[in-house]
Design a protein around this motif. Structure first.
Motif, PDB file in Angstrom:
ATOM      1  N   LYS A  78      -7.031   2.431  -2.644  1.00  0.00           N
ATOM      2  CA  LYS A  78      -5.640   2.883  -2.704  1.00  0.00           C
ATOM      3  C   LYS A  78      -5.016   2.693  -1.330  1.00  0.00           C
ATOM      4  O   LYS A  78      -5.553   3.150  -0.320  1.00  0.00           O
ATOM      5  N   ARG A  79      -3.866   2.038  -1.281  1.00  0.00           N
ATOM      6  CA  ARG A  79      -3.244   1.693  -0.003  1.00  0.00           C
ATOM      7  C   ARG A  79      -2.073   2.609   0.350  1.00  0.00           C
ATOM      8  O   ARG A  79      -1.719   2.702   1.509  1.00  0.00           O
ATOM      9  N   ARG A  80      -1.437   3.265  -0.614  1.00  0.00           N
ATOM     10  CA  ARG A  80      -0.270   4.106  -0.339  1.00  0.00           C
ATOM     11  C   ARG A  80      -0.605   5.575  -0.570  1.00  0.00           C
ATOM     12  O   ARG A  80      -1.390   5.911  -1.465  1.00  0.00           O
ATOM     13  N   GLN A  85       5.089   5.535  -4.537  1.00  0.00           N
ATOM     14  CA  GLN A  85       5.411   4.461  -3.606  1.00  0.00           C
ATOM     15  C   GLN A  85       4.943   3.116  -4.168  1.00  0.00           C
ATOM     16  O   GLN A  85       3.964   3.047  -4.920  1.00  0.00           O
ATOM     17  N   ASP A  87       3.051  -0.267  -4.485  1.00  0.00           N
ATOM     18  CA  ASP A  87       1.694  -0.631  -4.052  1.00  0.00           C
ATOM     19  C   ASP A  87       1.406  -2.065  -4.473  1.00  0.00           C
ATOM     20  O   ASP A  87       0.527  -2.331  -5.289  1.00  0.00           O
ATOM     21  N   ARG A  89      -0.006  -5.846  -4.108  1.00  0.00           N
ATOM     22  CA  ARG A  89      -1.169  -6.494  -3.493  1.00  0.00           C
ATOM     23  C   ARG A  89      -0.913  -8.002  -3.506  1.00  0.00           C
ATOM     24  O   ARG A  89      -0.642  -8.572  -4.568  1.00  0.00           O
ATOM     25  N   SER A 263       1.701  -7.742   2.006  1.00  0.00           N
ATOM     26  CA  SER A 263       1.812  -6.690   0.991  1.00  0.00           C
ATOM     27  C   SER A 263       2.697  -5.560   1.494  1.00  0.00           C
ATOM     28  O   SER A 263       3.509  -5.011   0.729  1.00  0.00           O
ATOM     29  N   ASP A 264       2.559  -5.196   2.766  1.00  0.00           N
ATOM     30  CA  ASP A 264       3.394  -4.131   3.338  1.00  0.00           C
ATOM     31  C   ASP A 264       4.863  -4.529   3.324  1.00  0.00           C
ATOM     32  O   ASP A 264       5.745  -3.691   3.074  1.00  0.00           O
ATOM     33  N   ASN A 267       6.071  -4.115  -0.173  1.00  0.00           N
ATOM     34  CA  ASN A 267       6.243  -2.694  -0.475  1.00  0.00           C
ATOM     35  C   ASN A 267       7.507  -2.144   0.180  1.00  0.00           C
ATOM     36  O   ASN A 267       8.227  -1.342  -0.424  1.00  0.00           O
TER      37      ASN A 267
END
Length: 493
Positions: A78-80, A85, A87, A89, A263-264, A267
């Motif tokens: 999980k990145r967030r 939010q 997410d 990829r 990816s950021d 997002n």
């Protein structure tokens, strides 16, 4: 002994506190004193298989995933922090780009294997055609680039033809002796039979093939055995380099960083669409029925709206009301510079060109391109030497069978193996320079420059045959016109 499910075995044995991606044992080369000792002590062979399954195979599978675009680090976990939010990829195909570029550069033009004896040369040519050697060699180069190693298996089919085929790196390994010569003593393949819920292990020695069954306790039971005539281990390993590392393996962390940065950014763009509207003005949070102020704020958050009361001065005068969206500020220019730096480092450390580089493109000669591909040329030299070594081993084993089958034999040392780097070349310009300097080229050489001509000698024979069958041309006569004939008659009078 505790049973294990299929091949779920040893975990990675990292050094404590290490951030190393793969343990050193993930690329271990198996050695043993002799094949006789190994086959008399199957427990050690079982340990090798278990180590390969539990420690080496996960590395090979991860490298394969990156080549296919399933970049592990960006896709896992999980990145967030918040569930609402964005997410996204974004895996990037750097691994595929690196391996395919090197594959095309090395064998985009098929390598040439020739022998000075024309009869032997014709047999090798026929053998290569039967086995689709050009495609086969190309796939070997690709496996080398991805996994750091590749394997081929030699065998005789039902028609007594010498065949060679690629076998899966993820379930194959070669065992070498413990001498300084490092000679192969056995090749091992393990195959999971999903339909019969069993695993078969094939062990190839210099003169026999042993077939074992492997249970869930990694116990081996001999099922069958038979001879072969290659007089050498018919599983041949092709190493990519001394350490058997893949061409993009060292830059996996950089690929992960690039995936994360992209990816950021995605997002950020999506979160901007869901930005919260802040209203600066007086609002009665108590006047919402049974809802307390906290519930009111939660409802506002769900509606992507917040309310803030502006300060009031001593005279009771309220400040100006305002409304604006709240979102995280993002340094787009800095982010693009960061991604460009990462991309350039990936290309630098894999010795592959960045096709987005404006200084790389344009109309250039092959020699000019070589200077820009200098690092790749150094890597190619190493890969070629190792490939030729294994390739000669292939033909040496085939020659052993040809001796026994009375099909003729040849000296493998006389084989000429030529790689031609696949570069754009301005051949027409080179020929123009050569001819202007007074040089001459034979028809055979000129025909060899044409891509549509596979064999210049055969093409010259066809030309001669067509010219010999062409009918003799009749002389062309210019018959006089009527006026010309009358003039001739008048002169005759």
């Amino acid at each position: 002994m505790e049973k294990v499910n299929e091949f779920e075995t040893a975990e990675y044995s990292y050094v404590s506190g290490s951030k190393q991606r793969f343990p050193d044992a993930a690329n271990k080369v198996f050695t043993y004193s002799s094949v006789e000792s190994l086959l008399s002590n199957l427990k050690h062979l079982s340990q090798m298989i278990k180590q390969h399954v539990g420690v080496q195979r996960p590395r090979l599978e991860e490298l394969e995933k990156y080549y296919k675009g399933d970049n592990v680090k960006i896709l896992e976990g999980k990145r967030r922090k918040e569930d609402d939010q964005a997410d996204n990829r974004a895996p990037h195909g750097f691994a595929e780009y690196v391996s395919q570029f090197i594959q095309g550069y090395m064998v985009g033009i098929p390598l040439k294997t020739t022998h000075p004896d024309e009869e032997i040369n014709e047999k090798i040519r026929d053998m290569n055609r039967i086995n689709d050697a050009d495609e086969h060699n190309s796939e070997l180069i690709l496996d080398q680039s991805i996994y750091g190693r590749a394997f081929e298996l030699l065998y005789r089919n039902q028609d007594d033809e010498n065949r060679f085929t690629i076998i899966d790196v993820k379930n194959t390994f070669v065992i070498y002796d413990d001498t300084v010569e490092h000679n192969p003593i056995a090749g091992v393949r393990y195959i999971k039979d999903e339909y019969n819920d069993k695993t078969m292990v094939h062990v190839y020695t210099s003169n026999r093939i042993y077939y074992y069954n492997l249970d869930n306790d990694f116990e081996l039971t001999l099922d069958d055995e038979k001879d072969h005539k290659f007089n050498g281990v018919p599983i041949i390993e092709y190493k990519n380099n001394k350490f058997r590392t893949g061409d993009f393996e060292k830059v996996l962390p950089l690929i992960d960083l690039y995936d994360g940065a992209q990816s950021d950014l995605a997002n950020y763009s999506q979160d901007l669409n869901d930005a919260i509207l802040a209203i600066f003005g007086r609002m009665d949070l108590e006047g919402y029925g049974d809802l307390n102020p906290l519930d009111v704020m939660k409802k506002m958050k769900e509606a992507n709206l917040f309310h803030f009361e502006p300060p009031v001065d001593a005279d009771g005068k309220e400040g100006r009301a305002d409304a604006k969206y709240l979102y995280k500020q993002y340094d787009v220019q800095g982010s693009e510079a960061y991604k460009s730096r990462l991309a350039n480092d990936i290309h630098l450390f894999t010795a592959t060109p960045n096709m987005n580089d404006e200084n790389f493109g344009g109309v250039q000669s092959g020699e000019a391109m070589k200077y820009k591909l200098f690092l790749l040329e150094q890597k190619r030299a190493t890969k070629e030497r190792l490939f030729k070594k294994s390739l000669r081993n292939r033909y040496r084993l085939i020659n052993n069978v040809m001796k026994i089958a009375a099909e003729g034999e040849f000296n493998v040392a006389d084989l000429s193996i030529i790689f031609t780097e696949n570069l754009p070349e301005n051949v027409a310009k080179e020929i123009e320079w050569f001819t202007k300097a007074g040089g001459k080229l034979s028809q055979n050489t000129l025909l060899s420059l044409l891509r549509v001509v596979e064999n210049p000698d055969e093409e010259l024979e066809r030309i001669e045959e067509e010219e010999s069958k062409e009918p003799l041309r009749q002389p062309i006569y210019d018959f006089p016109t009527i006026q010309q004939q009358e003039e001739v008659n008048e002169d005759a009078k």
